[in-house]
Scaffold this active site. Structure first.
Site: not given
Length: 329
Positions: A67, A71-72, A96, A194, A252
């Site tokens: 993740r 976001h970077d 963040n 996800h 899973t």
């Protein structure tokens, strides 16, 4: 699940794909495979070992590392600016606040500074750590080019206009991805992240409403009723929706596979942005392909991950090589 032998076959298409990418941008052209072969030959091993070691004590760290790269890279490129501490930085923005994995990146950097001081960028560490997190969970082995340099600017005001909110429509998501040079296919493939990780209740509880007794009621008809009830039971029992977490993938959660897409077909997408992919013909067709063939998902993931990892990179004399990933030099 594809075998290790099958996974290794994805490297050749990636190399061909990247050869094309390298022709597109002078910045990308300055990246290369085995960039640290001469200056710090153990760099990738050190990052991989740090990631594996951290995950033995906290398995959730792998999803957090994946993740973190989103976001970077989506905010002014893959320059490790999300790692910088301080008031008014990207890291300080509420969007963040739930990010994790920072200590793993800093740990890898600390070791690298012992063996190869001033050589390996935090931006490269971040990309390699995310790559290694996917591999550690059974995902494809991805060859990624290195040679990124670290950014020196990190502003909270740049976060919200560039990240995907969980209530975005497909059109909004396509607009953001397109602005980064990513396609509709990249959108669907990278949403496959996800298949691992977890989310706080407040990121998806707009799909429910509270009745007068404080219990949740389903208001989003796109969700499977039984799955929705499970989510409501989990989240309604918590007084603080910002601390209770639910696995992104209810089937899973500790394996990087294509179960995410099968979940979407079963109306078990955790976020509105997940469910939306089945409601738009442009994205639904891609979901169906990826749900039916894990090898295709792994191949497409490898391609899209590399495309994302080279967005807006700093190279040459741009930026710097930070001594600490949390602060500019």
């Amino acid at each position: 699940m594809a075998s290790c032998t099958q996974k290794s076959t994805f490297l050749s298409p990636i190399l061909v794909f990247l050869a094309l990418l390298l022709l597109l941008s002078s910045s990308v052209a300055d990246l290369s495979f085995n960039f640290y072969a001469g200056s710090c030959p153990g760099a990738e091993f050190i990052v991989r070992n740090t990631v594996r070691s951290a995950s033995t004590t906290d398995p959730s760290i792998l999803g957090k590392l994946l993740r973190l790269i989103f976001h970077d890279c989506f905010v002014q490129g893959c320059d490790a600016s999300v790692l910088i501490r301080g008031n008014g930085t990207e890291r300080s923005d509420p969007g963040n606040a739930s990010l994790g994995g920072f200590t793993v990146i800093e740990s890898a950097k600390n070791v690298l500074e012992i063996f190869c001081p001033g050589i390996v960028s935090c931006a490269d560490i971040l990309v390699l750590a995310a790559r290694d997190a996917v591999e550690a969970l059974g995902g494809p082995v991805v060859a990624v080019p290195t040679g990124r340099r670290d950014g020196t600017v990190s502003l909270a005001e740049n976060v919200r206009p560039n990240i995907i909110d969980t209530d975005f429509t497909v059109d909004k998501m396509i607009t953001v991805f397109s602005s980064k040079g990513l396609s509709v296919q990249d959108l669907v493939v990278l949403s496959g992240a996800h298949t691992i990780g977890a989310a706080h209740c407040n990121t998806f509880n707009s799909r429910f409403k509270r009745d007068p007794n404080g219990n949740f009621e389903l208001i989003d008809a796109s969700l499977d009723n039984n799955y929705a009830q499970t989510l409501m039971n989990k989240c309604s029992s918590s007084m603080d929706p910002t601390t209770t977490v639910v696995n992104n993938d209810p089937e899973t959660s500790s394996t990087f596979d294509n179960q995410y897409y099968r979940n979407l077909q079963a109306h078990k997408g955790l976020f509105q942005t997940d469910s939306a992919l089945m409601e738009d013909e442009r994205t639904r067709k891609i979901v169906e392909i990826l749900a039916n063939d894990e090898e295709i998902f792994f191949e497409r993931w490898s391609e899209s991950f590399v495309k994302m990892s080279v967005m807006g990179v700093r190279v040459g004399e741009e930026g710097e090589i930070r001594r600490s990933c949390s602060f500019v030099n």
